[in-house]
Design an enzyme around this catalytic site. Structure first.
Site, short mmCIF file in Angstrom:
data_model
loop_
_atom_site.label_atom_id
_atom_site.label_comp_id
_atom_site.label_asym_id
_atom_site.label_seq_id
_atom_site.Cartn_x
_atom_site.Cartn_y
_atom_site.Cartn_z
N ASN A 110 0.84 -1.21 0.00
CA ASN A 110 0.00 0.00 0.00
C ASN A 110 0.87 1.25 0.00
O ASN A 110 0.57 2.23 -0.70
CB ASN A 110 -0.93 -0.01 1.21
CG ASN A 110 -2.19 -0.81 0.98
OD1 ASN A 110 -3.09 -0.39 0.24
ND2 ASN A 110 -2.27 -1.97 1.59
N LYS A 187 1.16 -1.91 15.40
CA LYS A 187 1.21 -1.46 16.79
C LYS A 187 0.14 -0.41 17.06
O LYS A 187 -0.24 0.34 16.14
CB LYS A 187 2.60 -0.88 17.08
CG LYS A 187 3.72 -1.92 17.06
CD LYS A 187 3.49 -2.99 18.09
CE LYS A 187 4.61 -4.00 18.17
NZ LYS A 187 4.27 -5.13 19.08
N LEU A 188 -0.27 -0.31 18.31
CA LEU A 188 -1.28 0.68 18.68
C LEU A 188 -0.68 2.08 18.63
O LEU A 188 0.36 2.34 19.23
CB LEU A 188 -1.80 0.38 20.10
CG LEU A 188 -3.01 1.19 20.55
CD1 LEU A 188 -4.27 0.77 19.76
CD2 LEU A 188 -3.26 1.05 22.03
N ILE A 189 -1.31 2.99 17.91
CA ILE A 189 -0.85 4.38 17.85
C ILE A 189 -1.18 5.03 19.20
O ILE A 189 -2.32 4.99 19.65
CB ILE A 189 -1.54 5.14 16.72
CG1 ILE A 189 -1.17 4.54 15.36
CG2 ILE A 189 -1.21 6.63 16.77
CD1 ILE A 189 0.30 4.66 15.00
N ASN A 203 -6.11 4.76 8.59
CA ASN A 203 -5.68 3.37 8.56
C ASN A 203 -6.48 2.62 7.51
O ASN A 203 -7.66 2.92 7.26
CB ASN A 203 -5.90 2.72 9.93
CG ASN A 203 -5.52 1.24 9.92
OD1 ASN A 203 -4.38 0.90 9.59
ND2 ASN A 203 -6.47 0.38 10.24
N HIS A 205 -7.88 -1.17 6.70
CA HIS A 205 -8.09 -2.47 7.33
C HIS A 205 -8.70 -3.41 6.29
O HIS A 205 -9.56 -2.99 5.51
CB HIS A 205 -9.03 -2.31 8.54
CG HIS A 205 -9.33 -3.57 9.26
ND1 HIS A 205 -8.43 -4.16 10.15
CD2 HIS A 205 -10.39 -4.40 9.20
CE1 HIS A 205 -8.97 -5.28 10.61
NE2 HIS A 205 -10.15 -5.45 10.05
N GLU A 275 -7.51 -2.53 -2.09
CA GLU A 275 -6.85 -1.63 -1.13
C GLU A 275 -5.96 -0.63 -1.86
O GLU A 275 -5.97 0.59 -1.58
CB GLU A 275 -6.00 -2.43 -0.14
CG GLU A 275 -6.78 -3.26 0.84
CD GLU A 275 -5.85 -3.93 1.84
OE1 GLU A 275 -4.87 -3.28 2.28
OE2 GLU A 275 -6.11 -5.09 2.20
N1 LIG Z 1 -4.77 3.80 18.00
C1 LIG Z 1 -4.84 2.97 16.91
N2 LIG Z 1 -3.74 2.31 16.50
C2 LIG Z 1 -3.81 1.49 15.42
C3 LIG Z 1 -5.02 1.30 14.73
C4 LIG Z 1 -6.18 2.01 15.19
O1 LIG Z 1 -7.29 1.92 14.60
N3 LIG Z 1 -6.04 2.83 16.28
N4 LIG Z 1 -5.09 0.43 13.64
C5 LIG Z 1 -4.01 -0.57 13.60
C6 LIG Z 1 -4.05 -1.44 12.39
N5 LIG Z 1 -4.85 -2.62 12.70
C7 LIG Z 1 -5.99 -2.85 11.98
O2 LIG Z 1 -6.31 -2.17 10.99
C8 LIG Z 1 -4.47 -3.52 13.73
C9 LIG Z 1 -3.11 -3.80 13.90
C10 LIG Z 1 -2.71 -4.68 14.90
C11 LIG Z 1 -3.66 -5.27 15.75
C12 LIG Z 1 -3.20 -6.17 16.85
O3 LIG Z 1 -3.99 -6.89 17.43
N6 LIG Z 1 -1.87 -6.13 17.12
C13 LIG Z 1 -1.29 -7.06 18.13
C14 LIG Z 1 0.24 -7.04 18.01
C15 LIG Z 1 0.66 -7.61 16.65
C16 LIG Z 1 2.17 -7.64 16.52
O4 LIG Z 1 2.88 -6.90 17.25
O5 LIG Z 1 2.65 -8.41 15.64
C17 LIG Z 1 -1.66 -6.59 19.54
O6 LIG Z 1 -1.83 -5.38 19.76
O7 LIG Z 1 -1.69 -7.50 20.39
C18 LIG Z 1 -5.00 -5.01 15.57
C19 LIG Z 1 -5.42 -4.15 14.56
C20 LIG Z 1 -2.66 0.08 13.77
N7 LIG Z 1 -2.68 0.88 14.98
N1 LIG Z 2 -5.37 -4.61 10.86
C1 LIG Z 2 -4.31 -4.08 10.03
C2 LIG Z 2 -4.14 -4.95 8.82
O1 LIG Z 2 -4.38 -6.14 8.86
N2 LIG Z 2 -3.70 -4.30 7.75
C3 LIG Z 2 -3.51 -5.02 6.51
O2 LIG Z 2 -2.14 -5.40 6.40
C4 LIG Z 2 -1.85 -5.54 5.01
C5 LIG Z 2 -0.57 -4.78 4.74
O3 LIG Z 2 -0.15 -5.07 3.43
P1 LIG Z 2 1.04 -4.18 2.79
O4 LIG Z 2 2.14 -4.12 3.83
O5 LIG Z 2 1.41 -4.93 1.55
O6 LIG Z 2 0.46 -2.81 2.50
C6 LIG Z 2 -3.03 -4.93 4.23
O7 LIG Z 2 -3.87 -5.94 3.72
C7 LIG Z 2 -3.76 -4.15 5.29
O8 LIG Z 2 -5.15 -4.02 5.06
#
Ligand SMILES: Nc1nc2c(c(=O)[nH]1)N[C@@H](CN(C=O)c1ccc(C(=O)N[C@@H](CCC(=O)O)C(=O)O)cc1)CN2
Ligand SMILES: NCC(=O)N[C@@H]1O[C@H](COP(=O)([O-])[O-])[C@@H](O)[C@H]1O
Length: 311
Positions: A110, A187-189, A203, A205, A275
């Protein structure tokens, strides 16, 4: 503030461009981040554009017009030409190019799509920094190979490199970043960044939120859950980022079918293709200030072709 982290990527360039003290080295960024004189947006400066209300436009090169293909709308222009009379009409946007920070944790396809759209001139913005929690991931490699500085965030427990949240906010502000785009960042922002960049963090998803979102829902896990649920449709969602995973306001979605015998990999590939197009379309709208807010707080995108339409 001495930033205790290492910026990966191109070596500091000796250039008249402003230098940003980042970590152990000074890093020079060219204005508009690495634009060359042949970049389409540079060439388009031959056009007359005035800011103002949207109305049918033509952007005529000084002293002439081109054969037209379609009527497009833009913020404004001094010259009006009827496309039926053989004038090329190009979409031109007003205002400075936006500065983008992209956050990745993996391959970065992406991120590449967005960067390529910027390079070909369809995006009125530039990726000026990449942020990752995995300095050797594919996205970081692509950034280094394309002269885009890479910042490590968050600071890993067992590593001295990387930024803490306040250092990241400070660095992005010094770089004058306008929008933050998460693209496979896992990671969580932190709330510090959410507060500093209100309504400016997005983001993508890989499911139709609010379904199949939240903690634990990322990558192939999402597609496996969709298939196991028996859902007949899936698709990407682009949303505003708030303090929690995947609960921010939805800005755009696309739908793809889930076929009866789909593997998770087949579904993932179908969603990913959408995407790449959807994120570029949304970031184009962001960079052209085409986001509007409905009275009930739902964000909408103003059509490029007809500003009277939103979706
Ligand atoms: N404050 C926010 N931070 C992030 C968001 C958000 O909406 N608010 N989106 C994520 C991206 N994401 C889904 O789109 C997402 C990414 C990761 C996880 C998750 O469960 N992560 C694990 C750790 C995974 C790892 O370290 O390999 C966890 O937290 O246990 C869920 C959703 C990006 N940040
Ligand atoms: N919840 C977050 C999540 O799952 N995101 C997903 O990770 C992939 C990243 O691909 P890329 O590194 O090739 O862009 C994408 O499919 C995106 O939607």
């Amino acid at each position: 503030m001495e930033l205790q982290h290492i910026v990966y990527g191109v070596s500091p360039k000796l250039s008249p461009a402003p230098s940003i003290p980042i970590g152990k080295q000074l890093f020079s960024l060219k204005p508009h981040s690495l634009l060359s004189s042949s970049h389409p947006s540079i060439q388009s400066q031959n056009f007359e554009v005035l800011s103002g209300a949207y109305y049918p436009i033509n952007i005529a090169k000084r002293g002439g017009c081109y054969s037209s293909r379609r009527r497009v709308w833009c913020s404004s222009s001094r010259d009006i030409a009827d496309p039926n009379e053989g004038h090329e009409v190009r979409t031109q946007v007003t205002g400075r190019r936006k500065k983008l920070a992209v956050f990745v944790s993996g391959g970065g396809s992406n991120f590449k799509s967005i960067h390529e759209a910027s390079k070909r001139g369809s995006l009125h913005g530039d990726v000026i920094v990449l942020v990752t929690n995995k300095s050797e991931c594919g996205g970081a490699e692509y950034a280094r190979n394309n002269g885009i500085p890479v910042i490590l965030f968050p600071k890993a427990k067992d590593e001295s490199d990387g930024l803490c949240p306040n250092e990241l906010v400070d660095t992005l502000r010094r770089l004058e970043v306008d929008f933050i785009l998460l693209a496979g960042y896992l990671k969580l922002i932190p709330v510090e960044l959410i507060r500093a960049y209100e309504r400016s963090i997005f983001n993508i998803h890989p499911s139709l939120l609010p379904a199949f979102g939240g903690k634990g829902h990322y990558g192939m896990k999402v597609h496996k859950a969709v298939i196991a649920s028996g859902a007949r449709f899936s698709g990407p969602t682009i949303h505003y980022v708030d303090e929690h995973y995947d609960t921010g306001r939805i800005l755009a979605q696309r739908v793809v079918p889930v076929l009866a015998n789909d593997t998770a990999e087949e579904l993932a590939a179908r969603v990913l293709r959408e995407e790449h197009q959807l994120y570029v379309e949304v970031v184009e709208a962001l960079c052209e200030d085409r986001i509007v807010w409905r009275k009930d707080g739902v964000p909408l995108i103003r059509s490029k072709e007809n500003p009277n339409e939103t979706y």
